[in-house]
Design an enzyme around this catalytic site. Sequence first.
Site, PDB file in Angstrom:
ATOM      1  N   HIS A 254      34.133  27.057  42.422  1.00 25.37           N
ATOM      2  CA  HIS A 254      34.883  28.155  42.777  1.00 25.37           C
ATOM      3  C   HIS A 254      36.121  27.863  41.930  1.00 25.37           C
ATOM      4  CE1 HIS A 254      37.475  30.915  44.762  1.00 25.37           C
ATOM      5  NE2 HIS A 254      36.279  31.413  45.546  1.00 25.37           N
ATOM      6  N   ARG A 277      43.911  37.201  43.951  1.00 26.28           N
ATOM      7  CA  ARG A 277      43.531  37.769  42.646  1.00 26.28           C
ATOM      8  C   ARG A 277      43.370  39.252  42.729  1.00 26.28           C
ATOM      9  NH1 ARG A 277      39.037  34.923  40.701  1.00 26.28           N
ATOM     10  NH2 ARG A 277      38.784  33.495  42.761  1.00 26.28           N
TER      11      ARG A 277
END
Length: 478
Positions: A254, A277
């Site tokens: 990740h 994000r």
Amino acid sequence: MSSRIHPGSPSSCPVIVVGFGLAGLSASCELVVRGVPVHILERQQKPGGNSIKASSGINGVPTRFQAQGSDTVSAFYNDTVDSAGVNLMKMETETRKKLISSLTESSSEAINWLVDEQGIDLTRVAQLGGHSHARTHRGAGLTPPGASIVLKLLKQLQASPLVTLETDTTVTKILKTNAVVVGVEVSHAGETRKIEGPVIFTAGGFAGDSSGLLARYRPDLAGLPSTNEALPGSVDLLVNVSAQLLDMEQVQVHPTGFVDPKEPAKPTKFLAAEALRGEGGILLRHGKRFINELATRKEISDEIMALPAEDLQPTKQWDILLVLDEAAYQATKTHVDFYMWKGLMRKTSIFELENSDVALETIKKYGAVVQGKGVSDPLGRSTFGNWNLENPTFESAVYVGTVTPVVHYTMGGVIFSPKAEVLDSGASPIKGLWAAGETTSGIHGENRLGGSSLLECVVFGRIAGQNAATFMGAHDGA
Ligand SMILES: Cc1cc2nc3c(=O)[nH]c(=O)nc-3n(C[C@H](O)[C@H](O)[C@H](O)COP(=O)(O)OP(=O)(O)OC[C@H]3O[C@@H](n4cnc5c(N)ncnc54)[C@H](O)[C@@H]3O)c2cc1C
Ligand SMILES: *[C@@H]1O[C@H](CO)[C@@H](O)[C@H](O)[C@H]1NC(C)=O
Ligand SMILES: *[C@@H]1O[C@H](CO)[C@@H](O)[C@H](O)[C@H]1NC(C)=O
């Protein structure tokens, strides 16, 4: 499934469950409901494993919580096959297809079992990356789905007189006699002893085993921090009783685990939610953006890991700044407030950032792209969430945290059948042994879809429990 063991039955031997995350919990529920005693062994002080940390949810298709009439098992199956990747789907094709069919076809039943029989709230549904529909379920409250599922099942099991739970107890060996698994050897407080019974192996993966299994199968990832507990993987115990491994080099990284400024070299990291994000946040390296922040997990991680790493022996990590403006913060306020409370993010000004001149220039350019002032993003990002910082100055407020790639999930493990039997080199089931959860392989190929791990724990954990109960019943009558 009618092989109930009647009270007073001569079989007092329990089924042994190794590891008490969601797969072990699900298996135990099926044993208890059939009247079979279960002896659970967990090496940590507390049950829950990595399952208790799960934060996005669990997949299911079709369910009454989804938008009606759009999603199908076929679409979920296809998404899973696509995510597994053509190269891996060419190998062990039939095994993989059967497991994926079983997972996807049983997914609706898994959600119903959790909601209707166990009383867990899973009414909210989200669409995660790689999915063609919204099918990842979580509750409406603040408790993340992993914790709410684990704690509920745990409470019910602990109330049963059929359950023996030993924590702080590590299984060190699986015992096999005349080709049948007959028990385990355990170690507790420096003492070793044996426990008899068939075995359900639900000991999780090896994402947190950075100097052990990870270094063996993926030397390039050795030393990386992880979202998992920093403990050794246990799959060698199964290999020793002739189980076979598949896809051990398939590891999910990740891109954004938080580096805690108080303990930067700590091997276990908290995950920075993708929503940060998605809602507009950007990633900076020495003040500059370097990638489309909405590229795949793998693309972003690979790009970061191609840069020189910080050297925090024995942890290997990178120093990437995650930056949100005021509007992106407002859109993710519950997340960010929690991270700020944990000391993983902070509110500051652009002036305080590393290479602040460069950072200001970067943020100006990004703002122009967001506002569509005739410039498209040179890095290819096309959606910007809520970011709206106009005319940034050194004084503009930003919310920041340092992030680094983290090992998150291991797709590989032991080869097992849709009946959750562990298979030997001749693809025959090893008698008296079942497995479920992250410890198994064959479902996810190159990439696990978000929400499918909790699902495999429930589906195959329950199947393992049901089949072990039948096995006990069969012995009982013999
Ligand atoms: C931060 C985070 C967020 C996640 N979010 C999601 C999500 O939203 N949706 C999703 O589907 N998946 C998610 N995942 C992945 C998912 O949580 C795990 O893959 C899954 O829960 C694994 O369950 P398990 O029961 O197989 O193993 P675990 O839950 O890890 O349990 C295994 C247990 O076995 C014990 N054990 C191991 N070896 C031994 C031994 N030798 N003797 C005794 N005990 C032993 C371990 O201590 C552990 O408690 C997330 C993972 C993390 C880390
Ligand atoms: C899944 O893929 C198969 C084979 O390519 C196709 O026939 C089917 O229509 C697809 N299903 C969906 C829902 O897209
Ligand atoms: C595997 O078996 C061998 C031989 O019995 C033993 O020496 C070794 O410790 C075992 N390894 C594991 C991980 O159980």
